[in-house]
Design an enzyme around this catalytic site. Structure first.
Site, PDB file in Angstrom:
ATOM      1  N   TYR A 183       0.816  -1.217   0.000  1.00  0.00           N
ATOM      2  CA  TYR A 183       0.000   0.000   0.000  1.00  0.00           C
ATOM      3  C   TYR A 183       0.848   1.265   0.000  1.00  0.00           C
ATOM      4  O   TYR A 183       0.694   2.133   0.851  1.00  0.00           O
ATOM      5  CB  TYR A 183      -0.946   0.011   1.215  1.00  0.00           C
ATOM      6  CG  TYR A 183      -1.636  -1.305   1.427  1.00  0.00           C
ATOM      7  CD1 TYR A 183      -2.629  -1.727   0.559  1.00  0.00           C
ATOM      8  CD2 TYR A 183      -1.274  -2.150   2.472  1.00  0.00           C
ATOM      9  CE1 TYR A 183      -3.257  -2.944   0.732  1.00  0.00           C
ATOM     10  CE2 TYR A 183      -1.895  -3.381   2.650  1.00  0.00           C
ATOM     11  CZ  TYR A 183      -2.883  -3.766   1.779  1.00  0.00           C
ATOM     12  OH  TYR A 183      -3.485  -4.970   1.952  1.00  0.00           O
ATOM     13  N   LYS A 232      -1.888 -16.176   8.929  1.00  0.00           N
ATOM     14  CA  LYS A 232      -1.069 -15.271   9.746  1.00  0.00           C
ATOM     15  C   LYS A 232      -0.233 -15.973  10.827  1.00  0.00           C
ATOM     16  O   LYS A 232       0.895 -16.349  10.554  1.00  0.00           O
ATOM     17  CB  LYS A 232      -1.946 -14.159  10.300  1.00  0.00           C
ATOM     18  CG  LYS A 232      -2.346 -13.175   9.196  1.00  0.00           C
ATOM     19  CD  LYS A 232      -2.674 -11.784   9.701  1.00  0.00           C
ATOM     20  CE  LYS A 232      -2.641 -10.771   8.576  1.00  0.00           C
ATOM     21  NZ  LYS A 232      -3.933 -10.339   8.088  1.00  0.00           N
ATOM     22  N   TYR A 234     -12.393  -6.938   6.316  1.00  0.00           N
ATOM     23  CA  TYR A 234     -11.201  -7.054   5.466  1.00  0.00           C
ATOM     24  C   TYR A 234     -10.898  -8.542   5.305  1.00  0.00           C
ATOM     25  O   TYR A 234     -10.791  -9.268   6.293  1.00  0.00           O
ATOM     26  CB  TYR A 234      -9.979  -6.335   6.067  1.00  0.00           C
ATOM     27  CG  TYR A 234      -8.748  -6.589   5.221  1.00  0.00           C
ATOM     28  CD1 TYR A 234      -8.555  -5.894   4.038  1.00  0.00           C
ATOM     29  CD2 TYR A 234      -7.824  -7.569   5.571  1.00  0.00           C
ATOM     30  CE1 TYR A 234      -7.456  -6.164   3.223  1.00  0.00           C
ATOM     31  CE2 TYR A 234      -6.732  -7.850   4.771  1.00  0.00           C
ATOM     32  CZ  TYR A 234      -6.555  -7.136   3.600  1.00  0.00           C
ATOM     33  OH  TYR A 234      -5.480  -7.410   2.783  1.00  0.00           O
ATOM     34  N   ASP A 259     -13.662 -15.914   8.884  1.00  0.00           N
ATOM     35  CA  ASP A 259     -12.278 -15.580   8.561  1.00  0.00           C
ATOM     36  C   ASP A 259     -11.537 -15.295   9.863  1.00  0.00           C
ATOM     37  O   ASP A 259     -11.669 -14.222  10.442  1.00  0.00           O
ATOM     38  CB  ASP A 259     -12.266 -14.368   7.620  1.00  0.00           C
ATOM     39  CG  ASP A 259     -10.861 -13.921   7.255  1.00  0.00           C
ATOM     40  OD1 ASP A 259      -9.896 -14.397   7.891  1.00  0.00           O
ATOM     41  OD2 ASP A 259     -10.732 -13.088   6.341  1.00  0.00           O
TER      42      ASP A 259
HETATM   43  C1  PLP Z   1      -4.416 -10.467   6.656  1.00  0.00           C
HETATM   44  C2  PLP Z   1      -5.797 -10.959   6.451  1.00  0.00           C
HETATM   45  C3  PLP Z   1      -6.169 -11.593   5.259  1.00  0.00           C
HETATM   46  C4  PLP Z   1      -5.221 -11.773   4.083  1.00  0.00           C
HETATM   47  O1  PLP Z   1      -4.140 -12.600   4.379  1.00  0.00           O
HETATM   48  P1  PLP Z   1      -2.812 -12.522   3.457  1.00  0.00           P
HETATM   49  O2  PLP Z   1      -1.938 -13.589   4.014  1.00  0.00           O
HETATM   50  O3  PLP Z   1      -2.268 -11.138   3.619  1.00  0.00           O
HETATM   51  O4  PLP Z   1      -3.236 -12.791   2.061  1.00  0.00           O
HETATM   52  C5  PLP Z   1      -7.474 -12.059   5.152  1.00  0.00           C
HETATM   53  N1  PLP Z   1      -8.364 -11.903   6.165  1.00  0.00           N
HETATM   54  C6  PLP Z   1      -8.035 -11.303   7.327  1.00  0.00           C
HETATM   55  C7  PLP Z   1      -9.046 -11.189   8.412  1.00  0.00           C
HETATM   56  C8  PLP Z   1      -6.749 -10.795   7.509  1.00  0.00           C
HETATM   57  O5  PLP Z   1      -6.435 -10.169   8.654  1.00  0.00           O
END
Ligand code: PLP
Length: 426
Positions: A20, A278, A148, A249
């Site tokens: 970004y 993550k 997100y 997610d």
């Molecule tokens: C960081 C994140 C993503 C994307 O993961 P990347 O490994 O950066 O592709 C998707 N959903 C959530 C909630 C996130 O925090």
């Protein structure tokens, strides 16, 4: 600053994209020479206490002996083999652990190479599930605003339409249905009105909806909002009542960050599909997973073409899986619970002082996440410079100054982070 560091940074600025960032007028960048425990060491000699866990990942601290050892053992055995037609112990172990530790009912693991890809996979699973049930018209997603879910195209389509990138890519993005973001805060009394708009939209659109996609309890990069678990419980119920799959997610919230192993546990629910990533490898290498129920897996594979249509080249990378196993073993000791609890107590006490500052609009804490929301957008470059001068690494965005430190941070180190936030905003 030495000439070689200056030359490095000049090259970096001219040729390398950062997340970004403008290629024309990039934010300043700092060269790292090493990292140990909760410290990031800069090539210029400073040592910074890491308040970001390198974007939610390095929960056990940098250079952790158990993770280093797992990587070394695996690299001396084999680093990668294709996953088509081949399998191996590191993948089997990590999948078994994920099934055991995630909410009940999640039985089938798809190993993906990043969080965004795991979201793509989850959305594709939902689409293929309904197509195979003879309901190809169920091809849209509903999601709360302020979410997100990643930067790839399907994931982007369910990110917040305002602070996400919708305006740039409108014609290229799938059109999804957006519900208002949950309003009742985590510790407030639940307000029944909070679920009504979601219910109304699902009622109206369920014939075309494949799934509800959301971040359980904490909306992360879309605004660092912490909402009432009852919303999640009711969302699960609505999905059951109206025939939608629920995709949770947990890429940011998973592995203890919110005080529960998974944020779904705050509401005692299980999704049909869950994404993790993550912190899965403790911040060492990229790895993510999409885990679904037996029903979803059966539903996908009973219809034509009888297989799930996805398969990354580096799927199930053994090196990543071996490190993930070592990280999950540290989680299995349970020590994270006391660590996260202590961080939550300390953040609650020490960040509450920020309420008295003129620039501050709100302070919120859950688990090992601390958020100070300002009244207006902050000057990221200026703040970052002040944080570095104060010996801490904190990267604000928009109006938000927030921290999610490694679980192993000590009391004095965490105080240095909260003090720096107070001082810099004062
Ligand atoms: C960081 C994140 C993503 C994307 O993961 P990347 O490994 O950066 O592709 C998707 N959903 C959530 C909630 C996130 O925090």
């Amino acid at each position: 600053m030495s000439n070689s560091i200056q030359a490095n940074l000049a090259f970096d600025q001219q040729h390398i994209w950062h997340p970004y960032t403008s290629a024309l007028d990039p934010l300043p960048c700092y060269q790292v020479s090493g990292a140990q425990g909760v410290y990031i060491h800069l090539a210029t000699g400073e040592s910074l206490i890491d308040g970001c866990s390198s974007w939610w990942t390095a929960i056990h601290g940098y250079n952790r002996p158990e993770l280093n050892q797992a990587a070394k053992v695996q690299i001396d055995n084999f680093s990668h083999v294709m996953f088509g037609g081949l399998t191996h112990q590191p993948a089997i172990d990590v999948c078994r652990k994920l099934i055991e530790m995630t909410p009940c009912g999640l039985e089938r693991v798809f190993l993906a190479d990043s969080g965004s890809v795991s979201v793509e996979v989850a959305m594709k699973m939902a689409l293929q599930y309904w197509a195979c049930q003879g309901s190809p018209n169920k091809h849209k997603f509903i999601t709360p605003r302020n979410g997100y879910h990643g930067d790839t195209f399907a994931a982007m389509s369910v990110c917040d339409p305002v602070n996400g990138m919708h305006s740039l890519f409108t014609d290229a993005l799938a059109q999804q249905i957006f519900a208002p973001a949950p309003q009742t805060r985590f510790a407030q009394t639940w307000n029944e009105d909070d679920i009504a708009p979601l219910e109304e939209l699902i009622q109206r659109h369920h014939n075309e909806l494949a799934a509800l996609v959301l971040e359980p309890v904490v909306q992360n990069a879309g605004g660092m909002r912490i909402y009432h678990p009852e919303y999640l419980k009711r969302a699960r119920q609505l999905c059951d009542d109206y025939g939608l799959l629920l995709i949770c997610d947990e890429i940011a919230t998973g592995f203890g960050r919110t005080g529960k192993l998974f944020a779904c546990e705050h509401a005692d629910i299980s999704p049909d599909i869950m994404c993790v990533g993550k912190a899965l490898t403790g911040g060492y290498v990229t790895l993510a997973a999409t885990i679904c129920t037996e029903d979803v897996a059966q539903g996908i594979c009973q219809g034509d073409p009888g297989v799930f249509m996805h398969g990354p080249t580096y799927m199930g990378n053994p090196l990543a899986c071996a490190i993930a196993n070592a990280s999950l073993d540290i989680i299995a000791t349970g020590e994270w619970q006391q660590q996260v609890f202590n961080i939550e107590q300390q953040l609650t006490t020490e960040l509450s002082r920020c309420h008295e500052l003129e620039a501050v609009a709100d302070v919120r804490v859950l688990g090992a996440i601390g958020v100070v929301e300002c009244k207006s957008a902050v000057d990221v470059a200026a703040l970052q410079r002040k944080f570095v001068a104060a010996g801490v690494w904190i990267r604000p965005f928009g109006k938000l100054v927030y921290i999610m430190p490694p679980y192993v941070i000590r009391t004095e180190e965490l105080s240095q982070l909260t003090q720096a936030i107070y001082d810099v905003l004062a």
